[in-house]
Design a protein around this motif. Sequence first.
Motif, PDB file in Angstrom:
ATOM      1  N   ARG A  85     -17.886   2.613   7.768  1.00 16.25           N
ATOM      2  CA  ARG A  85     -18.779   3.535   8.459  1.00 16.25           C
ATOM      3  C   ARG A  85     -18.434   4.974   8.108  1.00 16.25           C
ATOM      4  NH1 ARG A  85     -23.362   4.333   9.182  1.00 16.25           N
ATOM      5  NH2 ARG A  85     -23.467   2.107   9.722  1.00 16.25           N
ATOM      6  N   SER A  86     -17.132   5.277   8.030  1.00 19.20           N
ATOM      7  CA  SER A  86     -16.699   6.612   7.654  1.00 19.20           C
ATOM      8  C   SER A  86     -17.183   6.957   6.246  1.00 19.20           C
ATOM      9  CB  SER A  86     -15.170   6.715   7.722  1.00 19.20           C
ATOM     10  OG  SER A  86     -14.726   7.965   7.229  1.00 19.20           O
ATOM     11  N   ILE A  87     -17.131   5.999   5.345  1.00 21.24           N
ATOM     12  CA  ILE A  87     -17.582   6.231   3.966  1.00 21.24           C
ATOM     13  C   ILE A  87     -19.077   6.529   3.940  1.00 21.24           C
ATOM     14  CG2 ILE A  87     -17.835   5.205   1.671  1.00 21.24           C
ATOM     15  CD1 ILE A  87     -15.317   3.487   2.361  1.00 21.24           C
ATOM     16  N   ARG A  88     -19.842   5.747   4.671  1.00 21.43           N
ATOM     17  CA  ARG A  88     -21.297   5.962   4.709  1.00 21.43           C
ATOM     18  C   ARG A  88     -21.640   7.311   5.339  1.00 21.43           C
ATOM     19  NH1 ARG A  88     -24.196   1.411   3.401  1.00 21.43           N
ATOM     20  NH2 ARG A  88     -22.992  -0.531   3.266  1.00 21.43           N
TER      21      ARG A  88
ATOM     22  N   GLY B 165     -13.342   0.501  -0.889  1.00 21.70           N
ATOM     23  CA  GLY B 165     -13.688   1.827  -0.384  1.00 21.70           C
ATOM     24  C   GLY B 165     -14.271   2.708  -1.480  1.00 21.70           C
ATOM     25  N   HIS B 166     -13.610   2.728  -2.625  1.00 17.18           N
ATOM     26  CA  HIS B 166     -14.095   3.540  -3.738  1.00 17.18           C
ATOM     27  C   HIS B 166     -15.347   2.936  -4.367  1.00 17.18           C
ATOM     28  CE1 HIS B 166      -9.927   5.452  -3.928  1.00 17.18           C
ATOM     29  NE2 HIS B 166     -10.778   6.444  -3.741  1.00 17.18           N
ATOM     30  N   PHE B 167     -15.461   1.626  -4.329  1.00 16.62           N
ATOM     31  CA  PHE B 167     -16.666   0.962  -4.841  1.00 16.62           C
ATOM     32  C   PHE B 167     -17.890   1.428  -4.047  1.00 16.62           C
ATOM     33  CE2 PHE B 167     -19.781  -2.476  -4.501  1.00 16.62           C
ATOM     34  CZ  PHE B 167     -20.031  -2.765  -5.839  1.00 16.62           C
ATOM     35  N   LEU B 168     -17.790   1.387  -2.724  1.00 18.74           N
ATOM     36  CA  LEU B 168     -18.907   1.807  -1.881  1.00 18.74           C
ATOM     37  C   LEU B 168     -19.174   3.305  -2.043  1.00 18.74           C
ATOM     38  CD1 LEU B 168     -21.028   1.210   0.273  1.00 18.74           C
ATOM     39  CD2 LEU B 168     -19.269   1.571   2.019  1.00 18.74           C
ATOM     40  N   LEU B 169     -18.133   4.105  -2.034  1.00 17.70           N
ATOM     41  CA  LEU B 169     -18.274   5.555  -2.186  1.00 17.70           C
ATOM     42  C   LEU B 169     -19.013   5.894  -3.476  1.00 17.70           C
ATOM     43  CD1 LEU B 169     -17.330   8.445  -1.135  1.00 17.70           C
ATOM     44  CD2 LEU B 169     -15.473   8.196  -2.790  1.00 17.70           C
ATOM     45  N   THR B 170     -18.582   5.312  -4.591  1.00 16.28           N
ATOM     46  CA  THR B 170     -19.189   5.612  -5.889  1.00 16.28           C
ATOM     47  C   THR B 170     -20.649   5.191  -5.920  1.00 16.28           C
ATOM     48  OG1 THR B 170     -17.034   5.305  -6.966  1.00 16.28           O
ATOM     49  CG2 THR B 170     -18.978   5.275  -8.378  1.00 16.28           C
TER      50      THR B 170
END
Length: 308
Positions: free
Chosen positions: A98-101, A144-149
């Motif tokens: 959720r923080s990443i989104r 985490g980095h997969f979703l962020l990217t």
Amino acid sequence: MYLLCTIAASLISFLFLKWLKRRRFCMDVKRLDGKTVLITGGNSGIGKETATAMAIRGARVIIACRDMEKAEKAVREIKATSHNLNVLHMHLDLANMRSIRDFCKTFLQREKRLDILINNAGMPSVLDWTDDSFSMCFGVNHLGHFLLTNLLLGRLKECAPSRVITLTCSAYKYQKLDFQDLNYNLFPFFTYCRSKLANIYFTQELARMMEGKGVTAYSVHPGYVQSNWTCHYSILFRIVMQVIMFMFFVSCEAGAQTVIHCAVADEVTAHSGGYFVDCRCASLRPFAKDAGVARKLWEASERMVKLA
């Protein structure tokens, strides 16, 4: 005679340790004026050194990290060193989807450019879980980095030519992925190795998907670096590791050089998807170059982070 032998042995040992710790430095002085660089975990260690180098080159630098107090201090220090006031921080917890989104939503609203994304933040081999019940290493280092990217990929394409740099580790070679249990968390070191292998597969698949679209991707092994990763362990372990790191590990400044090289050097664009060590494209173990596994991991990761 004994004293002379002791001095000679000490000198030889010192020179040998310096030889072990030798590193290439990025000699490219390209300016990055008008470019925006996003670095995860840029408040300390390799990330902070990289952020400083990007700021010195004139980029707008955004460090994304969980600890806002440390981030504020790092921003002040980076501004003072680089004489670049265009440095800021944003809150991001890679252990929470959720923080990443939320971060990506805010970033895309505020920032019109993203030219270089550096996936630097990472967790060492710890037996812990993220807020979304992923093993901490795999959840932060890869998912985490997969979703962020992926959530920022549209902006990267809009600003092409752009780059995605993901930090990995040579420890990838000690494990293979088990698609029956990607969330493996029995032996923390093995989980860490798998997360670093996942970083490499992610980079390769991203490069294939972005071929011809102006986005290139690189995975970087920075070497074994004297950073603050031991803060997750006991005091005794930290004391022992401080001695070992002093003897055999390289400085954060040296560790950041390959990341900086992949961020600025023109020559690396011919090696999109490549694995870089010591400012050069390096070879991988055969199992780490399997395009089928890379694609399978990408699809599995999409399901795990509910991207599709």
